[in-house]
Design a protein around this motif. Structure first.
Motif, PDB file in Angstrom:
ATOM      1  N   GLY A 185       0.506   5.154   6.732  1.00 49.21           N
ATOM      2  CA  GLY A 185       0.375   5.154   8.174  1.00 49.21           C
ATOM      3  C   GLY A 185       0.924   3.877   8.792  1.00 49.21           C
ATOM      4  N   SER A 186       1.021   3.861  10.109  1.00 48.42           N
ATOM      5  CA  SER A 186       1.585   2.707  10.796  1.00 48.42           C
ATOM      6  C   SER A 186       1.163   2.708  12.256  1.00 48.42           C
ATOM      7  N   THR A 187       1.113   1.506  12.825  1.00 51.05           N
ATOM      8  CA  THR A 187       0.878   1.370  14.258  1.00 51.05           C
ATOM      9  C   THR A 187       2.191   1.404  15.035  1.00 51.05           C
ATOM     10  N   GLY A 188       3.300   1.278  14.313  1.00 50.57           N
ATOM     11  CA  GLY A 188       4.600   1.174  14.967  1.00 50.57           C
ATOM     12  C   GLY A 188       5.087  -0.245  15.097  1.00 50.57           C
ATOM     13  N   SER A 189       4.225  -1.218  14.735  1.00 45.08           N
ATOM     14  CA  SER A 189       4.589  -2.634  14.787  1.00 45.08           C
ATOM     15  C   SER A 189       4.479  -3.201  13.379  1.00 45.08           C
ATOM     16  N   ALA A 190       5.602  -3.657  12.818  1.00 49.56           N
ATOM     17  CA  ALA A 190       5.593  -4.153  11.442  1.00 49.56           C
ATOM     18  C   ALA A 190       4.671  -5.360  11.290  1.00 49.56           C
ATOM     19  N   GLY A 191       4.694  -6.249  12.266  1.00 52.07           N
ATOM     20  CA  GLY A 191       3.847  -7.430  12.185  1.00 52.07           C
ATOM     21  C   GLY A 191       2.371  -7.084  12.229  1.00 52.07           C
ATOM     22  N   LEU A 192       2.001  -6.166  13.116  1.00 51.58           N
ATOM     23  CA  LEU A 192       0.614  -5.751  13.228  1.00 51.58           C
ATOM     24  C   LEU A 192       0.186  -5.001  11.967  1.00 51.58           C
ATOM     25  N   ASP A 193       1.076  -4.134  11.447  1.00 51.39           N
ATOM     26  CA  ASP A 193       0.756  -3.411  10.216  1.00 51.39           C
ATOM     27  C   ASP A 193       0.435  -4.373   9.088  1.00 51.39           C
ATOM     28  N   ALA A 194       1.267  -5.402   8.915  1.00 48.59           N
ATOM     29  CA  ALA A 194       1.067  -6.348   7.814  1.00 48.59           C
ATOM     30  C   ALA A 194      -0.256  -7.077   7.946  1.00 48.59           C
ATOM     31  N   ALA A 195      -0.599  -7.485   9.166  1.00 47.51           N
ATOM     32  CA  ALA A 195      -1.860  -8.197   9.374  1.00 47.51           C
ATOM     33  C   ALA A 195      -3.054  -7.290   9.099  1.00 47.51           C
ATOM     34  N   ILE A 196      -2.990  -6.046   9.581  1.00 50.13           N
ATOM     35  CA  ILE A 196      -4.087  -5.108   9.374  1.00 50.13           C
ATOM     36  C   ILE A 196      -4.280  -4.824   7.895  1.00 50.13           C
ATOM     37  N   VAL A 197      -3.184  -4.559   7.185  1.00 49.57           N
ATOM     38  CA  VAL A 197      -3.295  -4.213   5.765  1.00 49.57           C
ATOM     39  C   VAL A 197      -3.911  -5.363   4.975  1.00 49.57           C
ATOM     40  N   ALA A 198      -3.479  -6.587   5.238  1.00 43.65           N
ATOM     41  CA  ALA A 198      -4.008  -7.739   4.504  1.00 43.65           C
ATOM     42  C   ALA A 198      -5.496  -7.929   4.772  1.00 43.65           C
ATOM     43  N   ASP A 199      -5.878  -7.851   6.033  1.00 42.54           N
ATOM     44  CA  ASP A 199      -7.280  -8.096   6.374  1.00 42.54           C
ATOM     45  C   ASP A 199      -8.179  -6.932   5.950  1.00 42.54           C
ATOM     46  N   ALA A 200      -7.678  -5.709   6.082  1.00 43.25           N
ATOM     47  CA  ALA A 200      -8.466  -4.551   5.664  1.00 43.25           C
ATOM     48  C   ALA A 200      -8.658  -4.549   4.151  1.00 43.25           C
ATOM     49  N   ALA A 201      -7.657  -5.006   3.406  1.00 42.88           N
ATOM     50  CA  ALA A 201      -7.784  -5.098   1.952  1.00 42.88           C
ATOM     51  C   ALA A 201      -8.912  -6.046   1.573  1.00 42.88           C
ATOM     52  N   ALA A 202      -9.035  -7.145   2.302  1.00 42.51           N
ATOM     53  CA  ALA A 202     -10.111  -8.091   2.031  1.00 42.51           C
ATOM     54  C   ALA A 202     -11.475  -7.488   2.348  1.00 42.51           C
ATOM     55  N   LEU A 203     -11.565  -6.742   3.454  1.00 43.18           N
ATOM     56  CA  LEU A 203     -12.819  -6.075   3.794  1.00 43.18           C
ATOM     57  C   LEU A 203     -13.176  -5.022   2.752  1.00 43.18           C
ATOM     58  N   LEU A 204     -12.188  -4.283   2.283  1.00 36.24           N
ATOM     59  CA  LEU A 204     -12.442  -3.264   1.272  1.00 36.24           C
ATOM     60  C   LEU A 204     -12.935  -3.896  -0.027  1.00 36.24           C
ATOM     61  N   ALA A 205     -12.340  -5.013  -0.398  1.00 35.90           N
ATOM     62  CA  ALA A 205     -12.772  -5.708  -1.612  1.00 35.90           C
ATOM     63  C   ALA A 205     -14.213  -6.188  -1.474  1.00 35.90           C
ATOM     64  N   ALA A 206     -14.607  -6.558  -0.241  1.00 35.76           N
ATOM     65  CA  ALA A 206     -15.986  -7.015   0.000  1.00 35.76           C
ATOM     66  C   ALA A 206     -16.951  -5.864   0.200  1.00 35.76           C
ATOM     67  N   GLY A 207     -16.416  -4.637   0.338  1.00 37.22           N
ATOM     68  CA  GLY A 207     -17.266  -3.460   0.487  1.00 37.22           C
ATOM     69  C   GLY A 207     -17.891  -3.309   1.847  1.00 37.22           C
ATOM     70  N   ARG A 208     -17.235  -3.809   2.888  1.00 39.54           N
ATOM     71  CA  ARG A 208     -17.808  -3.681   4.229  1.00 39.54           C
ATOM     72  C   ARG A 208     -16.702  -3.467   5.254  1.00 39.54           C
ATOM     73  N   GLY A 209     -17.050  -2.821   6.359  1.00 38.90           N
ATOM     74  CA  GLY A 209     -16.106  -2.627   7.435  1.00 38.90           C
ATOM     75  C   GLY A 209     -16.259  -3.698   8.490  1.00 38.90           C
ATOM     76  N   GLY A 210     -15.622  -3.474   9.646  1.00 39.09           N
ATOM     77  CA  GLY A 210     -15.713  -4.444  10.730  1.00 39.09           C
ATOM     78  C   GLY A 210     -14.678  -4.160  11.791  1.00 39.09           C
ATOM     79  N   VAL A 211     -14.608  -5.033  12.781  1.00 39.69           N
ATOM     80  CA  VAL A 211     -13.619  -4.944  13.851  1.00 39.69           C
ATOM     81  C   VAL A 211     -12.709  -6.153  13.752  1.00 39.69           C
ATOM     82  N   LEU A 212     -11.408  -5.911  13.659  1.00 36.38           N
ATOM     83  CA  LEU A 212     -10.411  -6.968  13.589  1.00 36.38           C
ATOM     84  C   LEU A 212      -9.708  -7.085  14.936  1.00 36.38           C
ATOM     85  N   ARG A 213      -9.319  -8.292  15.299  1.00 41.09           N
ATOM     86  CA  ARG A 213      -8.652  -8.508  16.586  1.00 41.09           C
ATOM     87  C   ARG A 213      -7.366  -9.313  16.377  1.00 41.09           C
TER      88      ARG A 213
END
Length: 388
Positions: free
Chosen positions: A159-187
């Protein structure tokens, strides 16, 4: 949303578009947490809920409209004191709901619905109009043996937001949340800038469920299995007596193991989310099992028995070499003081204690407390302030 995945997978695989309403933020005593979802099929079928009934009718109408237009919409619901008949939350809280149409070609959500592996579902909930409702599914990296492991390198993403920079930031931060086993809101900023706040992304993580290990094939164990599954645990019942450990007696267990309890525990994976309930109240099973359990990482270890049985068991555990600091982890007699009678009520008392330990709450009546009902632990009321 993940509790609806099985049914939604059927809709998606059939090529049916549907509307998905998701709670993206809550304030005050809202009845559901972010991530709660309601889905509407074109034929009017409804799955799930976002508020326990308070605003479902209004969200349903938004979903029907979204199915027709294809345009995502965000709505805030709260209690309108000036109008008792207004659509709102009677609990006095407030929640934001994003409603969007999921089309058959939605690769990110389709990937999430395809299996039950650990995944982070990232949805843009605020920002430029063209970004709202876009999704990315982020999966854990795979190890050399192709098994799911903690995220330690570049994870897989769909999937994608349509912005390569935003995609990269989301994927990196979401990977860290997944490793920690919790969700959240990223800004972020609109291009993924870490110092921006114009874009909000809700991250919902599906992780491997925690384990509930029940030792002792008794009627109480069957009741506890049912509650454990409802609470989201993967339930295993272990007993050395094969005669009593049958699928007919334990239909709600995910796994039945015929083995000596301490031997099984020594060979199975546990972590700080693991719950261990020892229901055998037989010293030859209990003592070696509890020594292993109390020296392991399990977050909850409880044992059934009368106070007399418990006193003798604790003496035996000390004699077996258990240190005082290890023994203090034992919750016995097991369960909260609910005045429980019979297996159903006793299982409820045990389940209530498991939840209280996991959340860190004091398990006191809400009527004696003040502050938020959901979320952080409520505090004792200030009696002098109330009287004044």
């Amino acid at each position: 949303m993940f509790e609806l995945a099985t049914r939604l997978a059927g809709w998606h695989s059939a090529g049916t578009p549907f509307a998905l309403a998701t709670v993206t933020a809550v304030r005050g005593s809202a009845p559901r947490d972010p991530g709660a979802a309601l889905a509407v099929h074109p034929d009017g079928t409804v799955l799930g809920n976002v508020s326990g009934g308070c605003v479902e009718a209004a969200v349903y109408e938004l979903a029907r409209r979204c199915l027709d237009t294809g345009e995502p919409v965000t709505e805030t619901f709260g209690y309108a004191e000036a109008d008792a008949f207004a659509v709102g939350l009677s609990c006095g809280g407030e929640l934001d709901v994003l409603v969007r149409r999921v089309n058959p070609g939605d690769a990110a959500l389709g990937s999430v619905l395809a299996d039950d592996d650990p995944v982070a579902l990232c949805t843009v909930t605020a920002g430029p109009a063209e970004l709202i409702g876009t999704t990315i599914a982020v999966r854990a990296a795979t190890g050399p043996d192709d098994s799911r492991t903690a995220v330690s390198c570049a994870p897989g993403a769909v999937g994608s937001t349509g912005s390569a920079g935003l995609d990269a930031a989301i994927v990196a931060d979401a990977a860290a949340l997944l490793a920690a086993g919790r969700g959240g809101v990223l800004r972020y900023g609109p291009a993924g800038e870490c110092d921006g706040d114009g874009v909000a992304v809700l991250v919902q993580c599906r992780v491997i469920p925690p384990r509930l290990l029940v030792f002792g094939a008794i009627d109480l164990a069957a009741q506890l299995c049912r509650l454990g599954r409802d609470l989201g645990y993967r339930v295993t019942v272990c007993d050395a007596r094969s005669t009593f450990l049958t699928p007919h007696r334990f239909p709600d267990a995910d796994e039945l193991v015929v083995d000596w309890p301490h031997r099984y525990l020594a060979g199975t994976d546990t972590d700080e989310r693991t719950v261990i309930c020892v229901l055998t109240h037989d010293a030859k099973f209990d003592v070696p099992l509890l020594v292993a359990a109390l020296r392991g990482p399990a977050g909850y270890v409880g044992a059934l028995g009368s106070r007399r049985t418990d006193a003798q068991r604790r003496r035996s555990l000390v004699a077996a070499g258990l240190r005082p600091d290890e023994l203090t982890r034992l919750r016995a007699p097991i369960g909260l003081d609910l005045g429980a009678r019979g297996t159903a009520e006793t299982a409820l008392a045990i389940a209530a204690e498991i939840v209280a330990v996991r959340t860190g709450h004091g398990a006191r009546p809400l009527s004696t407390l003040c502050g938020p009902i959901h979320g952080s632990a409520a505090r004792p009321p200030n009696r002098s302030r109330q009287i004044a």
